[in-house]
Design an enzyme around this catalytic site. Structure first.
Site, PDB file in Angstrom:
ATOM      1  N   GLU A  22      40.460 -33.391  11.327  1.00 15.81           N
ATOM      2  CA  GLU A  22      39.626 -32.769  12.352  1.00 15.81           C
ATOM      3  C   GLU A  22      38.282 -33.488  12.505  1.00 15.81           C
ATOM      4  OE1 GLU A  22      40.579 -30.660  14.486  1.00 15.81           O
ATOM      5  OE2 GLU A  22      42.521 -30.287  13.549  1.00 15.81           O
ATOM      6  N   HIS A  25      38.635 -36.511  14.735  1.00 16.13           N
ATOM      7  CA  HIS A  25      38.633 -36.202  16.168  1.00 16.13           C
ATOM      8  C   HIS A  25      37.197 -36.069  16.682  1.00 16.13           C
ATOM      9  CE1 HIS A  25      42.867 -35.759  16.720  1.00 16.13           C
ATOM     10  NE2 HIS A  25      42.998 -34.680  15.952  1.00 16.13           N
TER      11      HIS A  25
END
Length: 217
Positions: A22, A25
């Site tokens: 995450e 990203h």
């Protein structure tokens, strides 16, 4: 005792795999012009900023317990709270969507190689760290490959779906993007019908062997 040891072996690899996925990203989006994740404090290696009670804790734990109870060997996987990305704020929204989406699976691939290098180092040090460390490093390879492969499925909103939207011609891309509200239902259907058992999970073993070969483990 087996349950406790299994959870301990898998806990750190799962947590790192999801957290770095995450964060990658968010970092990619920030570099490409969208500060949304940065402003939300989500470009962070602090797992608490990414933990989802169901996806990060309950689902991986449930898979581990299912494996122990049935003798199955499903790779534990899960998800974190999605990093907020405003694709409209990217400098080249359609093109940059590819890089933002690919950053998560790339982080998992890098971690799989990292765990492979640790096994190689352990071997060079005559097994320093013992069986526990070897089991954790092996789990690190497996969970990162599972998370990478799962996310590369071409189903929006999974990363593979975003990549497909980025690569498809405009009109076709927008039509494909309309599948997004149904993406998780499609994924649950594939899991329920055990399609991934025959299509996706069998790829983990050869990829694991390749990583161990390339890292000299």
């Amino acid at each position: 005792m087996d349950i406790v040891l299994t959870i301990v072996v898998w806990a750190l690899p799962v947590l790192l795999a999801i957290t770095l996925h995450e964060a990658a990203h968010g970092y990619a989006a920030f570099r490409l012009g969208d500060p949304t994740a940065h402003l939300a404090g989500r470009i962070s290696l602090n797992p608490l900023r990414h933990v989802d009670p169901v996806g990060t804790l309950a689902v991986p734990l449930g898979i581990v317990l299912l494996n122990l109870a049935t003798g199955a060997s499903f790779p534990p996987f899960g998800w974190a709270k999605a990093v907020p990305v405003n694709f409209g704020r990217l400098r080249h929204p359609k093109r940059d969507m590819f890089w933002v989406a690919a950053a998560g699976p790339a982080a998992n691939l890098a971690q799989a190689f990292g765990w492979g290098l640790m096994i190689g180092l352990q071997t060079a040090l005559d097994g320093y760290g013992g069986d526990y460390f070897f089991a954790m490093a092996t789990a690190g390879i497996v969970v990162n490959l599972a998370l990478m492969l799962l996310n590369l499925l071409p189903i929006p909103p999974l990363n593979g779906g975003r990549i497909a939207i980025s690569l498809l011609p405009g009109p076709l891309a927008w039509k494909f993007a309309r599948l997004e509200p149904y993406g998780f239902m499609i994924l649950i259907g594939l899991l329920y019908l055990r399609v991934l058992d025959y299509v996706l999970w069998p790829l983990i073993a050869p990829l694991k062997r390749l990583i161990l070969l390339l890292t000299g483990s």
